[in-house]
Write a protein that holds these residues in place. Structure first.
Motif, mmCIF file in Angstrom:
data_model
loop_
_atom_site.group_PDB
_atom_site.id
_atom_site.type_symbol
_atom_site.label_atom_id
_atom_site.label_comp_id
_atom_site.label_asym_id
_atom_site.label_seq_id
_atom_site.Cartn_x
_atom_site.Cartn_y
_atom_site.Cartn_z
ATOM 1 N N MET A 1 40.676 57.903 27.778
ATOM 2 C CA MET A 1 40.214 57.743 29.152
ATOM 3 C C MET A 1 38.815 57.133 29.138
ATOM 4 N N ARG A 2 38.606 56.136 29.951
ATOM 5 C CA ARG A 2 37.302 55.482 30.112
ATOM 6 C C ARG A 2 36.844 55.690 31.559
ATOM 7 N N GLN A 3 35.547 55.479 31.783
ATOM 8 C CA GLN A 3 34.992 55.582 33.132
ATOM 9 C C GLN A 3 34.156 54.342 33.421
ATOM 10 N N LEU A 4 34.179 53.946 34.676
ATOM 11 C CA LEU A 4 33.408 52.796 35.126
ATOM 12 C C LEU A 4 32.727 53.168 36.438
ATOM 13 N N THR A 5 31.430 52.927 36.503
ATOM 14 C CA THR A 5 30.688 53.120 37.747
ATOM 15 C C THR A 5 30.151 51.751 38.164
ATOM 16 N N LEU A 6 30.559 51.319 39.348
ATOM 17 C CA LEU A 6 30.097 50.051 39.913
ATOM 18 C C LEU A 6 29.036 50.363 40.952
ATOM 19 N N ILE A 7 27.875 49.721 40.840
ATOM 20 C CA ILE A 7 26.785 49.968 41.787
ATOM 21 C C ILE A 7 26.304 48.645 42.356
ATOM 22 N N ARG A 8 26.351 48.570 43.681
ATOM 23 C CA ARG A 8 25.817 47.396 44.352
ATOM 24 C C ARG A 8 24.304 47.570 44.486
ATOM 25 N N HIS A 9 23.569 46.497 44.231
ATOM 26 C CA HIS A 9 22.103 46.555 44.323
ATOM 27 C C HIS A 9 21.662 47.087 45.681
ATOM 28 N N ALA A 10 20.460 47.645 45.718
ATOM 29 C CA ALA A 10 19.887 48.134 46.977
ATOM 30 C C ALA A 10 19.546 46.944 47.880
ATOM 31 N N LYS A 11 19.208 47.237 49.120
ATOM 32 C CA LYS A 11 18.952 46.222 50.157
ATOM 33 C C LYS A 11 17.809 45.289 49.729
ATOM 34 N N SER A 12 18.053 43.998 49.872
ATOM 35 C CA SER A 12 17.060 43.013 49.426
ATOM 36 C C SER A 12 16.303 42.386 50.593
ATOM 37 N N CYS A 13 15.220 41.741 50.241
ATOM 38 C CA CYS A 13 14.282 41.162 51.202
ATOM 39 C C CYS A 13 14.522 39.658 51.344
ATOM 40 N N TRP A 14 14.491 39.201 52.576
ATOM 41 C CA TRP A 14 14.680 37.772 52.881
ATOM 42 C C TRP A 14 13.392 37.148 53.441
ATOM 43 N N ASN A 15 12.255 37.848 53.334
ATOM 44 C CA ASN A 15 11.020 37.407 53.987
ATOM 45 C C ASN A 15 10.380 36.159 53.399
ATOM 46 N N ASP A 16 10.605 35.879 52.128
ATOM 47 C CA ASP A 16 9.920 34.770 51.467
ATOM 48 C C ASP A 16 10.899 33.626 51.182
ATOM 49 N N PRO A 17 10.903 32.597 52.048
ATOM 50 C CA PRO A 17 11.854 31.497 51.877
ATOM 51 C C PRO A 17 11.607 30.648 50.624
ATOM 52 N N SER A 18 10.452 30.831 49.991
ATOM 53 C CA SER A 18 10.173 30.055 48.778
ATOM 54 C C SER A 18 10.899 30.627 47.549
ATOM 55 N N LEU A 19 11.384 31.875 47.675
ATOM 56 C CA LEU A 19 12.098 32.497 46.552
ATOM 57 C C LEU A 19 13.562 32.084 46.548
ATOM 58 N N SER A 20 14.098 31.865 45.373
ATOM 59 C CA SER A 20 15.536 31.611 45.264
ATOM 60 C C SER A 20 16.270 32.924 45.503
ATOM 61 N N ASP A 21 17.560 32.848 45.760
ATOM 62 C CA ASP A 21 18.366 34.045 45.959
ATOM 63 C C ASP A 21 18.257 34.969 44.742
ATOM 64 N N PHE A 22 18.248 34.405 43.559
ATOM 65 C CA PHE A 22 18.165 35.154 42.308
ATOM 66 C C PHE A 22 16.870 35.967 42.224
ATOM 67 N N GLU A 23 15.790 35.439 42.810
ATOM 68 C CA GLU A 23 14.460 36.056 42.704
ATOM 69 C C GLU A 23 14.141 37.057 43.815
ATOM 70 N N ARG A 24 15.030 37.195 44.806
ATOM 71 C CA ARG A 24 14.705 38.079 45.930
ATOM 72 C C ARG A 24 14.523 39.534 45.490
ATOM 73 N N PRO A 25 13.407 40.156 45.910
ATOM 74 C CA PRO A 25 13.163 41.566 45.570
ATOM 75 C C PRO A 25 13.865 42.490 46.573
ATOM 76 N N LEU A 26 13.681 43.777 46.388
ATOM 77 C CA LEU A 26 14.193 44.747 47.357
ATOM 78 C C LEU A 26 13.256 44.828 48.550
ATOM 79 N N ASN A 27 13.808 45.139 49.708
ATOM 80 C CA ASN A 27 12.964 45.351 50.888
ATOM 81 C C ASN A 27 12.572 46.835 50.957
ATOM 82 N N LYS A 28 11.865 47.218 52.022
ATOM 83 C CA LYS A 28 11.383 48.601 52.139
ATOM 84 C C LYS A 28 12.531 49.600 52.119
#
Length: 164
Positions: A1-28
């Motif tokens: 038996m194996r186990q897998l936990t899938l976790i979606r990243h926490a909410k990200s910030c869209w405030n800085d249009p100069s950042l690529s999607d890959f570079e977006r940090p988390l928001n508050k």
């Protein structure tokens, strides 16, 4: 038996249009959700042998926070470029190629790939897989190479709004 936990990243910030999607940090809100996510993972006793993460800033930040909650060294997080915005087939392939010495893998990434992978493995339909959400799946396999459609049972679906 194996186990897998899938976790979606926490909410990200869209405030800085100069950042690529890959570079977006988390928001508050994303940063606020991290401690509780880690606490729930510890409470649910979801202790992985291996952590895989997309290399995107928002996924790595989420993985690092959970890793700290689990007292796992940050250096043990494996950043896998293919996990960034990939389809479920790519995620499946990455998992199928993992060593069988790992009994429980925790994967941090993005939608729709994670939700689609969860469906492929369990055939449980989720209306939505929210940010900072997790799916824990028990797999009826002895080797990661056996990972296939409907081989899993969804044992936990959790996300921040369940606890508000």
């Amino acid at each position: 038996m194996r186990q897998l936990t899938l976790i979606r990243h926490a909410k990200s910030c869209w405030n800085d249009p100069s950042l690529s999607d890959f570079e977006r940090p988390l928001n508050k809100r994303g940063l606020r959700d991290l401690p509780a996510l880690g606490e729930r993972i510890v409470k649910f006793e979801l202790f992985p042998d291996l952590i895989l993460s997309s290399g995107a800033v928002r996924a790595v930040t989420t993985a690092e926070s959970v890793s700290q909650s689990l007292d796992m060294p940050l250096e043990e997080i494996r950043k896998i470029p293919e996990l960034y915005e990939s389809c479920y087939e790519t995620l499946l392939n990455v998992l199928q190629n993992q060593s069988d010495r790992y009994r429980h893998i925790m994967m941090f990434g993005h939608n729709p790939g994670l939700q689609d992978l969860g469906y492929f493995l369990t055939h449980d339909v989720l209306e939505k897989f929210p940010t900072a959400g997790l799916l824990h799946i028990h797999l009826s396999i002895t080797s990661w190479s056996e990972l296939a459609e409907s081989c899993g049972t969804l044992t936990r679906f959790d996300y921040p709004k369940l606890h508000q």
